[in-house]
Design a protein around this motif. Structure first.
Motif, short mmCIF file in Angstrom:
data_model
loop_
_atom_site.label_atom_id
_atom_site.label_comp_id
_atom_site.label_asym_id
_atom_site.label_seq_id
_atom_site.Cartn_x
_atom_site.Cartn_y
_atom_site.Cartn_z
N THR A 138 -7.49 6.72 -7.44
CA THR A 138 -6.47 7.33 -6.59
C THR A 138 -6.45 6.73 -5.20
N ASN A 139 -7.56 6.11 -4.80
CA ASN A 139 -7.63 5.54 -3.45
C ASN A 139 -7.91 4.03 -3.46
N GLU A 151 0.81 -1.22 0.00
CA GLU A 151 0.00 0.00 0.00
C GLU A 151 0.85 1.28 0.00
N GLN A 163 2.63 4.43 -1.46
CA GLN A 163 2.35 5.27 -2.61
C GLN A 163 3.58 6.13 -2.92
N ASN A 209 1.66 -2.84 -4.23
CA ASN A 209 1.01 -3.89 -3.44
C ASN A 209 1.87 -5.15 -3.46
N ARG A 255 0.69 3.17 -6.66
CA ARG A 255 0.53 2.36 -5.45
C ARG A 255 1.22 1.01 -5.62
N LYS A 257 0.38 9.81 -7.84
CA LYS A 257 1.07 8.71 -7.16
C LYS A 257 0.78 7.37 -7.80
N GLU A 288 0.27 -0.14 -9.31
CA GLU A 288 -1.02 0.16 -9.94
C GLU A 288 -1.60 -1.08 -10.62
N ASP A 322 -8.72 5.53 1.94
CA ASP A 322 -7.61 5.06 1.10
C ASP A 322 -7.46 3.55 1.17
N GLY A 323 -6.96 2.97 0.07
CA GLY A 323 -6.65 1.55 0.03
C GLY A 323 -7.87 0.67 0.04
N THR A 340 -6.33 -2.99 -0.86
CA THR A 340 -6.30 -2.99 -2.32
C THR A 340 -6.00 -4.38 -2.87
#
Length: 296
Positions: free
Chosen positions: A271-272, A99, A101, A113, A111, A109, A124, A183-184, A225
């Motif tokens: 974005t989140n 998570e 960024q 994972n 992301r 940004k 992403e 977020d996330g 995410t």
């Protein structure tokens, strides 16, 4: 495997050069190099310190032909997409965290994972297939999909999709807009047709029971995410609803399922978090025998 090995060997064989020169040494990165030169970014990326998430030729080939053609003729748009793949810092695999960024040259940004069960790391949602290819002024990580800057938050994504208008209306009715700005998040987003499949009686019951509507909608939200690269068969994802009910994931070949719903469009970056569009509304198991969600 041989092609992958040759790619790695070719890139590692030219240590002592800058990032662009390292990319030029790999035939599998020729499209990226050509576009970087067309966008006028080659000189800038040859100095300073950067990390490049480098899509392969195959990654560019997966883009819709009209989008690739449009980018090729619009230098500003092309430069923005390419800058979205560049972080103005030196980032190695050991620096990655789930998570996290990272700021990009595009001003938005990306992301990261980390999925431990299948040892995938994504940016992403794009798989990072090779890490830590060193150059004099930074690192290259090879990715399998071109990243496009998100068109807003999860709420923005839902609001911008006509086929998700019923979902948007229900989210507003249940006062969940602010929750989806966290977020996330991962949202499994039912289409208008998915809601219609519930039938008029069930839809009326939901509209007249705000608490139940809220509970059902929260059941479509996972509080972390989950891109498709991280989903696996028979995985259970706990959701945002107050009972923390689980969604069972199915993965067979290129198909992904959430309970009995099919993911028709996966990995819409926000974005989140991320949105996956599905063709049925998800209902927690404990509601399956209720009069509202019982068999018709």
């Amino acid at each position: 495997m041989l092609r992958v090995f040759c790619l790695t060997l070719a890139l590692h064989a030219v240590l002592g050069r800058n990032l662009v020169q390292v990319l030029q040494s790999s035939p599998s990165e020729s499209t990226l190099v050509s576009l970087v030169q067309k966008a006028g970014l080659a000189d800038a990326l040859g100095q300073g310190t950067f990390t490049i998430f480098a899509p392969t030729n195959d990654a560019f080939a997966k883009l819709p032909a009209d989008l690739l053609a449009s980018l090729s003729t619009d230098v500003n748009a092309l430069a923005n997409v390419l800058k979205y793949h560049v972080v103005p810092a030196s980032i190695q695999k050991k620096d990655a965290s789930n998570e996290a960024q990272l700021d990009t040259l595009a001003g938005s940004k990306v992301r990261l994972n980390i999925y431990s069960h299948n040892h995938e790391v994504t940016v992403e949602g794009s798989r990072i297939t090779h890490f830590d290819i060193a150059a004099d002024n930074g690192y290259i990580h090879v990715i399998d999909t071109v990243m496009l800057p998100p068109e807003g938050s999860i709420v923005d994504i839902v609001a911008g999709a006509p086929e998700l208008s019923v979902l948007l209306s229900n989210v507003k009715s249940a006062n969940l807009v602010s929750a989806l700005q966290g977020d996330g998040l991962t949202v499994f987003a039912p289409t208008n047709e998915a809601f219609a499949r519930l039938g008029s009686s069930t839809l009326h019951s939901l509209s007249s029971n705000p608490q139940l509507l809220k509970e059902i909608l929260e059941y479509h939200v996972v509080p972390h995410t989950e891109y498709s690269a991280g989903l696996y068969n028979r995985e259970y994802l706990r959701t945002l609803d107050s009972r923390h009910d689980v969604i069972r994931i199915g993965a067979t070949g290129s198909h992904i399922y959430a309970n009995t719903a099919t993911v028709t469009t996966a990995d819409i970056a926000a974005t989140n978090g991320v949105v996956h569009i599905i063709d049925h509304v998800l209902v927690p198991q404990r509601h399956h025998g209720s009069s509202i969600f019982g068999k018709k």
